[in-house]
Design a protein around this motif. Structure first.
Motif, mmCIF file in Angstrom:
data_model
loop_
_atom_site.group_PDB
_atom_site.id
_atom_site.type_symbol
_atom_site.label_atom_id
_atom_site.label_comp_id
_atom_site.label_asym_id
_atom_site.label_seq_id
_atom_site.Cartn_x
_atom_site.Cartn_y
_atom_site.Cartn_z
ATOM 1 N N TYR A 1 0.859 -1.191 0.000
ATOM 2 C CA TYR A 1 0.000 0.000 0.000
ATOM 3 C C TYR A 1 0.891 1.236 0.000
ATOM 4 N N ASP A 2 0.607 2.158 -0.922
ATOM 5 C CA ASP A 2 1.368 3.409 -0.997
ATOM 6 C C ASP A 2 0.432 4.590 -1.098
ATOM 7 N N TYR A 3 0.606 5.537 -0.204
ATOM 8 C CA TYR A 3 -0.101 6.809 -0.301
ATOM 9 C C TYR A 3 0.680 7.677 -1.278
ATOM 10 N N ILE A 4 -0.017 8.249 -2.242
ATOM 11 C CA ILE A 4 0.638 9.093 -3.234
ATOM 12 C C ILE A 4 0.724 10.510 -2.668
ATOM 13 N N SER A 5 1.931 10.939 -2.342
ATOM 14 C CA SER A 5 2.132 12.257 -1.730
ATOM 15 C C SER A 5 1.568 13.352 -2.619
ATOM 16 N N THR B 1 -2.341 3.653 -3.936
ATOM 17 C CA THR B 1 -2.317 2.450 -4.759
ATOM 18 C C THR B 1 -1.908 1.281 -3.878
ATOM 19 N N GLY B 2 -2.262 0.114 -4.305
ATOM 20 C CA GLY B 2 -1.845 -1.053 -3.537
ATOM 21 C C GLY B 2 -2.195 -2.337 -4.241
ATOM 22 N N SER C 1 -12.909 9.075 3.046
ATOM 23 C CA SER C 1 -12.368 8.380 4.216
ATOM 24 C C SER C 1 -10.920 7.998 3.934
ATOM 25 N N ASP C 2 -10.274 7.446 4.941
ATOM 26 C CA ASP C 2 -8.912 6.945 4.793
ATOM 27 C C ASP C 2 -9.004 5.452 4.477
ATOM 28 N N PRO C 3 -8.717 5.056 3.231
ATOM 29 C CA PRO C 3 -8.873 3.643 2.847
ATOM 30 C C PRO C 3 -8.025 2.682 3.676
ATOM 31 N N LEU C 4 -6.812 3.077 4.033
ATOM 32 C CA LEU C 4 -5.969 2.185 4.829
ATOM 33 C C LEU C 4 -6.587 1.945 6.196
ATOM 34 N N HIS D 1 4.383 -5.099 5.941
ATOM 35 C CA HIS D 1 4.433 -3.942 5.041
ATOM 36 C C HIS D 1 4.351 -2.635 5.824
ATOM 37 N N LEU D 2 3.470 -2.567 6.796
ATOM 38 C CA LEU D 2 3.340 -1.334 7.578
ATOM 39 C C LEU D 2 4.630 -1.030 8.341
#
Length: 150
Positions: A9-13, A19-20, A38-41, A120-121
């Protein structure tokens, strides 16, 4: 033989997108999701935690959540099967017709799923800088410790 599980999982700055992918065995589901509502993660982690004994006070065996790709939506279904497995189904809903299409389904070991997410986290400190994500990460840790003791 247990299937290998990889979660990424990557938050696009500088945007409101992430994406993930989730790969279980050879079956891979890639997604893009929006942070608009919302925050998907947080949604993913909160849902996984609800399946783990020791992570939440009231265990659930079935739950759903939605990740928005705009205009498409991905409806995730998590159904606990027995004490060790979870069935994951992901349906695509395209807004033009509203029909749900099954695009991913896999049965996997819940402990291995949680370990893959936790791994991953742990390797992505930017994601853990979010206070709620960090708290949910700690809940995943509690669930894993609890499951090792039963």
């Amino acid at each position: 033989m247990k299937k290998k599980i990889v979660f990424h999982y990557d938050y696009i700055s500088q945007s409101k997108w992430a994406t993930g992918y989730l790969k279980i065995g050879d079956n891979k589901f890639e997604f893009v999701c929006s942070y608009l509502f919302s925050d998907p993660l947080e949604d993913i982690l909160a849902s996984i935690c609800q399946l783990l004994p020791g992570a939440v006070p009231y265990l659930r065996n079935y739950l759903t959540f939605t990740l928005l790709e705009e205009p498409e939506e991905y409806h995730w279904e998590l159904h606990r099967v027995g004490k060790d497995e979870v069935n994951i189904k992901i349906h695509l809903k395209e807004n033009d017709d509203g029909k749900l299409e099954l695009v991913y389904e896999e049965l996997c070991d819940i402990k291995r799923l949680v370990v893959a997410i936790r791994k991953h986290l742990y390797s992505n400190k930017e994601l853990l800088s979010n206070q709620k994500v960090n708290r949910l990460y700690q809940d995943l840790q509690k669930g894993i410790r609890y499951m090792k003791n039963i």
